[in-house]
Design an enzyme around this catalytic site. Structure first.
Site, PDB file in Angstrom:
ATOM      1  N   TYR A 151      60.168  32.884  23.049  1.00  0.00           N
ATOM      2  CA  TYR A 151      59.085  33.515  23.829  1.00  0.00           C
ATOM      3  C   TYR A 151      59.534  33.668  25.285  1.00  0.00           C
ATOM      4  O   TYR A 151      59.451  34.752  25.872  1.00  0.00           O
ATOM      5  CB  TYR A 151      57.820  32.653  23.742  1.00  0.00           C
TER       6      TYR A 151
HETATM    7  N1  LIG Z   1      47.111  32.886  28.589  1.00  0.00           N
HETATM    8  C1  LIG Z   1      48.095  32.281  29.231  1.00  0.00           C
HETATM    9  O1  LIG Z   1      47.985  31.110  29.618  1.00  0.00           O
HETATM   10  C2  LIG Z   1      49.377  33.012  29.528  1.00  0.00           C
HETATM   11  C3  LIG Z   1      50.385  32.301  30.218  1.00  0.00           C
HETATM   12  C4  LIG Z   1      51.564  32.958  30.520  1.00  0.00           C
HETATM   13  C5  LIG Z   1      51.743  34.287  30.174  1.00  0.00           C
HETATM   14  N2  LIG Z   1      50.763  34.944  29.477  1.00  0.00           N
HETATM   15  C6  LIG Z   1      51.002  36.359  29.148  1.00  0.00           C
HETATM   16  O2  LIG Z   1      49.869  37.111  29.545  1.00  0.00           O
HETATM   17  C7  LIG Z   1      49.654  38.189  28.638  1.00  0.00           C
HETATM   18  C8  LIG Z   1      48.249  38.156  28.101  1.00  0.00           C
HETATM   19  O3  LIG Z   1      48.049  36.920  27.434  1.00  0.00           O
HETATM   20  P1  LIG Z   1      46.683  36.505  26.747  1.00  0.00           P
HETATM   21  O4  LIG Z   1      46.525  35.049  26.945  1.00  0.00           O
HETATM   22  O5  LIG Z   1      45.619  37.443  27.165  1.00  0.00           O
HETATM   23  O6  LIG Z   1      47.068  36.743  25.211  1.00  0.00           O
HETATM   24  P2  LIG Z   1      46.263  37.473  24.034  1.00  0.00           P
HETATM   25  O7  LIG Z   1      47.033  37.216  22.790  1.00  0.00           O
HETATM   26  O8  LIG Z   1      44.827  37.064  24.077  1.00  0.00           O
HETATM   27  O9  LIG Z   1      46.353  39.005  24.427  1.00  0.00           O
HETATM   28  C9  LIG Z   1      47.427  39.848  24.071  1.00  0.00           C
HETATM   29  C10 LIG Z   1      46.837  41.086  23.421  1.00  0.00           C
HETATM   30  O10 LIG Z   1      47.917  41.963  23.110  1.00  0.00           O
HETATM   31  C11 LIG Z   1      47.711  42.508  21.833  1.00  0.00           C
HETATM   32  N3  LIG Z   1      49.031  42.804  21.260  1.00  0.00           N
HETATM   33  C12 LIG Z   1      49.959  41.914  20.850  1.00  0.00           C
HETATM   34  N4  LIG Z   1      51.049  42.557  20.403  1.00  0.00           N
HETATM   35  C13 LIG Z   1      50.796  43.874  20.555  1.00  0.00           C
HETATM   36  C14 LIG Z   1      51.543  45.057  20.284  1.00  0.00           C
HETATM   37  N5  LIG Z   1      52.781  44.974  19.790  1.00  0.00           N
HETATM   38  N6  LIG Z   1      50.987  46.264  20.563  1.00  0.00           N
HETATM   39  C15 LIG Z   1      49.730  46.345  21.067  1.00  0.00           C
HETATM   40  N7  LIG Z   1      48.967  45.265  21.337  1.00  0.00           N
HETATM   41  C16 LIG Z   1      49.507  44.048  21.093  1.00  0.00           C
HETATM   42  C17 LIG Z   1      46.969  41.465  21.023  1.00  0.00           C
HETATM   43  O11 LIG Z   1      46.187  42.031  19.982  1.00  0.00           O
HETATM   44  C18 LIG Z   1      46.121  40.787  22.104  1.00  0.00           C
HETATM   45  O12 LIG Z   1      44.798  41.301  22.120  1.00  0.00           O
HETATM   46  C19 LIG Z   1      50.729  38.082  27.589  1.00  0.00           C
HETATM   47  O13 LIG Z   1      51.788  38.931  27.957  1.00  0.00           O
HETATM   48  C20 LIG Z   1      51.161  36.625  27.662  1.00  0.00           C
HETATM   49  O14 LIG Z   1      52.476  36.446  27.234  1.00  0.00           O
HETATM   50  C21 LIG Z   1      49.595  34.332  29.161  1.00  0.00           C
END
Ligand SMILES: NC(=O)c1ccc[n+]([C@@H]2O[C@H](COP(=O)([O-])OP(=O)(O)OC[C@H]3O[C@@H](n4cnc5c(N)ncnc54)[C@H](O)[C@@H]3O)[C@@H](O)[C@H]2O)c1
Length: 336
Positions: A151
């Protein structure tokens, strides 16, 4: 402004899109509604966004270039890119999902932006890119070359891909390194949601590394506020700079590109986090102490001086207030 938000049915994309709509922007949200966790939660988030007439919701996978091309059309004033396969632990089970969504998906978006660049693209990265870094707090200008999970490797690759496109095609890009984000409408695979579910169902909480872990938990409203302020902070191309970047600025020497940490800058011990959940629920947790999970790190800690320098903003929600807000939402959502 007309703004594209990828991952708009996800936890962070939903909250950011909602704030943009409240501020009067037109928002197009794209999400693939992947089955990584409960689709109902994602559908409900999009339903809320669709209550605004300024929101257009689209279902598409980023890997589906023709579909994404249709949505991208003539381009946008700004792009927030959150869609990704998230989760540190799942990347041990299913690394290919990270290649598809994070590498191919992000590449497709960059290709579209290359031909019709937005004024600013802001793309999600993660504190996980700091990997084996031992020097804390984590600074954007530190090397981050030793990812501990696939990741993290895929997100670091996203940063480098964005840098190359920024350099070659002049797309201004800010990479946002998030630190353990939590709050209402959160992700069911993350600690707070899992702990709440276990507590309400009378099950013990799985506590990794026997509780000896600290995380720089960041409340969702603080994260959203920081991302809204950063929209205006477009990284300048080298030819447009009036002065040299400050010594803590990660601004690239060759591209309109920089990395910014968004964290609370207050690491919280896992057992204090559990205590905050107990206080919010009024329930006592039984704990199942376990070993450290592979790929996990004992501590995350953001240096947020660059965020403060750029925006003047510093996260302000206390852990207890944030946890209370989550538990209130959780009770309402599940009718408890
Ligand atoms: N939540 C955290 O603590 C955190 C921490 C560090 C980084 N991030 C990053 O922030 C971003 C958002 O995270 P989140 O917590 O909202 O996650 P999440 O999984 O709730 O949201 C990601 C969304 O992207 C969609 N998705 C996934 N793969 C896809 C694809 N190939 N095409 C189209 N849609 C797709 C999913 O359906 C989901 O709704 C991500 O890039 C994640 O890596 C989150």
């Amino acid at each position: 402004m007309r703004i594209l938000v990828t991952g708009s049915a996800g936890f962070i994309g939903f909250h950011l899109a909602r704030r943009l709509l409240e501020a009067g922007h037109d928002v197009v949200g794209v999400d693939g509604f992947t089955p990584y966790y409960d689709r109902t939660l994602k559908l409900k988030r999009h339903e809320i966004l669709a209550q605004s007439q300024s929101f257009t919701g689209c279902e598409a996978m980023l890997e589906d270039l023709p579909a994404l091309q249709d949505i991208y059309g003539e381009g946008y004033d700004a792009v927030y890119h959150f869609a990704a396969q998230a989760g540190v632990r799942y990347s041990l089970e299913n690394p290919r999902a990270y290649v598809d969504a994070n590498l191919v998906g992000t590449f497709n978006l960059l290709e579209l932006m290359r031909h019709k660049p937005p004024a600013h693209a802001l793309m999600a990265s993660t504190s996980s890119v700091y990997g084996a870094n031992a020097s804390v707090p984590f600074r954007e200008i530190d090397r981050a070359d030793h990812p501990l999970t696939f990741y993290a490797a895929s997100k670091k690759a996203n940063e480098e891909m964005a840098h190359a496109y920024g350099h070659l095609f002049g797309i201004p890009i800010t990479m946002l390194r998030f630190f353990t984000v939590y709050g209402p409408w959160g992700r069911p695979d993350m600690a707070l949601f899992k702990f709440a579910a276990a507590l309400f169902e009378g099950r013990p909480l799985d506590i990794y590394n026997r509780g000896d872990m600290r995380r720089d938990f960041t409340y969702i409203d603080d994260l959203v506020e920081a991302m809204i302020l950063l929209l205006e902070k477009v990284p300048p191309a080298p030819s447009r700079r009036q002065s040299a970047p400050s010594e803590i600025d990660s601004l690239s020497p060759t591209a309109p590109w920089r990395v910014v940490n968004i964290g609370a800058q207050t690491p919280i011990a896992l057992m204090d986090f559990v205590a905050a959940i107990e206080a919010a629920t009024g329930l006592r947790a039984a704990c199942n102490f376990m070993d450290m999970q592979e790929g996990d790190v004992p501590l995350t800690h953001a240096d947020t001086r660059l965020l403060i320098q750029l925006t003047g903003f510093t996260p302000r929600t206390t852990l207890q207030d944030g946890v209370n807000a989550f538990i209130a939402w959780y009770r309402a959502y599940f009718g408890l």
